[in-house]
Design a protein around this motif. Sequence first.
Motif, mmCIF file in Angstrom:
data_model
loop_
_atom_site.group_PDB
_atom_site.id
_atom_site.type_symbol
_atom_site.label_atom_id
_atom_site.label_comp_id
_atom_site.label_asym_id
_atom_site.label_seq_id
_atom_site.Cartn_x
_atom_site.Cartn_y
_atom_site.Cartn_z
ATOM 1 N N LEU A 139 0.831 -1.207 0.000
ATOM 2 C CA LEU A 139 0.000 0.000 0.000
ATOM 3 C C LEU A 139 0.865 1.256 0.000
ATOM 4 C CD1 LEU A 139 -2.850 -0.890 2.526
ATOM 5 C CD2 LEU A 139 -3.075 -0.483 0.074
ATOM 6 N N GLU A 140 1.900 1.233 0.816
ATOM 7 C CA GLU A 140 2.810 2.377 0.864
ATOM 8 C C GLU A 140 3.501 2.577 -0.474
ATOM 9 O OE1 GLU A 140 5.509 1.862 4.108
ATOM 10 O OE2 GLU A 140 3.965 2.182 5.615
ATOM 11 N N ASP A 141 3.903 1.482 -1.108
ATOM 12 C CA ASP A 141 4.568 1.572 -2.416
ATOM 13 C C ASP A 141 3.638 2.206 -3.449
ATOM 14 O OD1 ASP A 141 6.864 0.452 -1.432
ATOM 15 O OD2 ASP A 141 6.517 -1.539 -2.291
ATOM 16 N N GLY A 142 2.375 1.814 -3.413
ATOM 17 C CA GLY A 142 1.390 2.381 -4.341
ATOM 18 C C GLY A 142 1.209 3.868 -4.118
ATOM 19 N N ALA A 143 1.094 4.265 -2.852
ATOM 20 C CA ALA A 143 0.941 5.678 -2.516
ATOM 21 C C ALA A 143 2.202 6.459 -2.887
ATOM 22 C CB ALA A 143 0.633 5.846 -1.031
ATOM 23 N N ASP A 144 3.363 5.848 -2.624
ATOM 24 C CA ASP A 144 4.633 6.499 -2.979
ATOM 25 C C ASP A 144 4.766 6.661 -4.487
ATOM 26 O OD1 ASP A 144 5.405 6.780 -0.373
ATOM 27 O OD2 ASP A 144 6.831 5.111 -0.379
ATOM 28 N N ALA A 145 4.353 5.623 -5.229
ATOM 29 C CA ALA A 145 4.447 5.692 -6.692
ATOM 30 C C ALA A 145 3.537 6.796 -7.239
ATOM 31 C CB ALA A 145 4.069 4.349 -7.315
ATOM 32 N N LEU A 146 2.342 6.914 -6.675
ATOM 33 C CA LEU A 146 1.411 7.958 -7.111
ATOM 34 C C LEU A 146 1.969 9.340 -6.789
ATOM 35 C CD1 LEU A 146 -1.336 8.813 -8.255
ATOM 36 C CD2 LEU A 146 -2.265 8.581 -5.947
ATOM 37 N N GLU A 147 2.478 9.475 -5.585
ATOM 38 C CA GLU A 147 3.038 10.772 -5.183
ATOM 39 C C GLU A 147 4.242 11.131 -6.052
ATOM 40 O OE1 GLU A 147 4.723 13.162 -1.279
ATOM 41 O OE2 GLU A 147 4.057 11.098 -1.038
ATOM 42 N N LYS A 148 5.079 10.145 -6.332
ATOM 43 C CA LYS A 148 6.256 10.380 -7.177
ATOM 44 C C LYS A 148 5.834 10.795 -8.581
ATOM 45 C CE LYS A 148 10.492 8.308 -8.791
ATOM 46 N NZ LYS A 148 11.192 7.078 -9.064
ATOM 47 N N GLU A 149 4.808 10.155 -9.113
ATOM 48 C CA GLU A 149 4.302 10.504 -10.444
ATOM 49 C C GLU A 149 3.778 11.945 -10.451
ATOM 50 O OE1 GLU A 149 3.369 10.599 -14.325
ATOM 51 O OE2 GLU A 149 4.566 9.079 -13.332
ATOM 52 N N GLN A 150 3.049 12.305 -9.395
ATOM 53 C CA GLN A 150 2.531 13.676 -9.298
ATOM 54 C C GLN A 150 3.681 14.685 -9.203
ATOM 55 O OE1 GLN A 150 -0.041 13.065 -5.912
ATOM 56 N NE2 GLN A 150 -1.856 12.875 -7.209
ATOM 57 N N LEU A 151 4.702 14.352 -8.431
ATOM 58 C CA LEU A 151 5.873 15.229 -8.313
ATOM 59 C C LEU A 151 6.583 15.372 -9.659
ATOM 60 C CD1 LEU A 151 7.347 14.050 -4.889
ATOM 61 C CD2 LEU A 151 6.336 16.288 -5.382
ATOM 62 N N ASN A 152 6.684 14.258 -10.394
ATOM 63 C CA ASN A 152 7.322 14.301 -11.719
ATOM 64 C C ASN A 152 6.531 15.180 -12.686
ATOM 65 O OD1 ASN A 152 9.787 12.790 -11.715
ATOM 66 N ND2 ASN A 152 8.587 10.928 -11.424
#
Length: 127
Positions: free
Chosen positions: A56-69
């Motif tokens: 779950l954390e990985d999914g949230a981190d991936a989404l946040e990273k995509e938004q930051l990118n």
Amino acid sequence: MKSEEKLRYSESELKEFEELIMSKLQKSREELQHLKDSITRKNTGSDDNISSLKSLEDGADALEKEQLNQLAARTQKYITQLENALVRIKNGTYGICIDTGKLIPKERLRAVPHTQQTIEAKLNKSR
């Protein structure tokens, strides 16, 4: 006798726009660096072994990273547009609509200093 329509901004007016653009450029570059630092921190995550929570954390981190990118890409595009506006100031074409050849109103340039179109030209193009 009717006064002729102004074709260019004066040196002092261009200086005002240049200062505005330089200020926005500095803030945008700082913001981009902050975004890049945040993205880098996301890449160096912790090593938890609880798999479902980690997933779950990985999914949230991936989404946040995509938004930051995406935000970083948008900020980089804005920086490029501001840098191009500085070039137009130097070569004497700043503030002139690329579609109509008319002077873009100061109010519009203050709000959107990198614009190359009057609001009328932009609205006509989007139809």
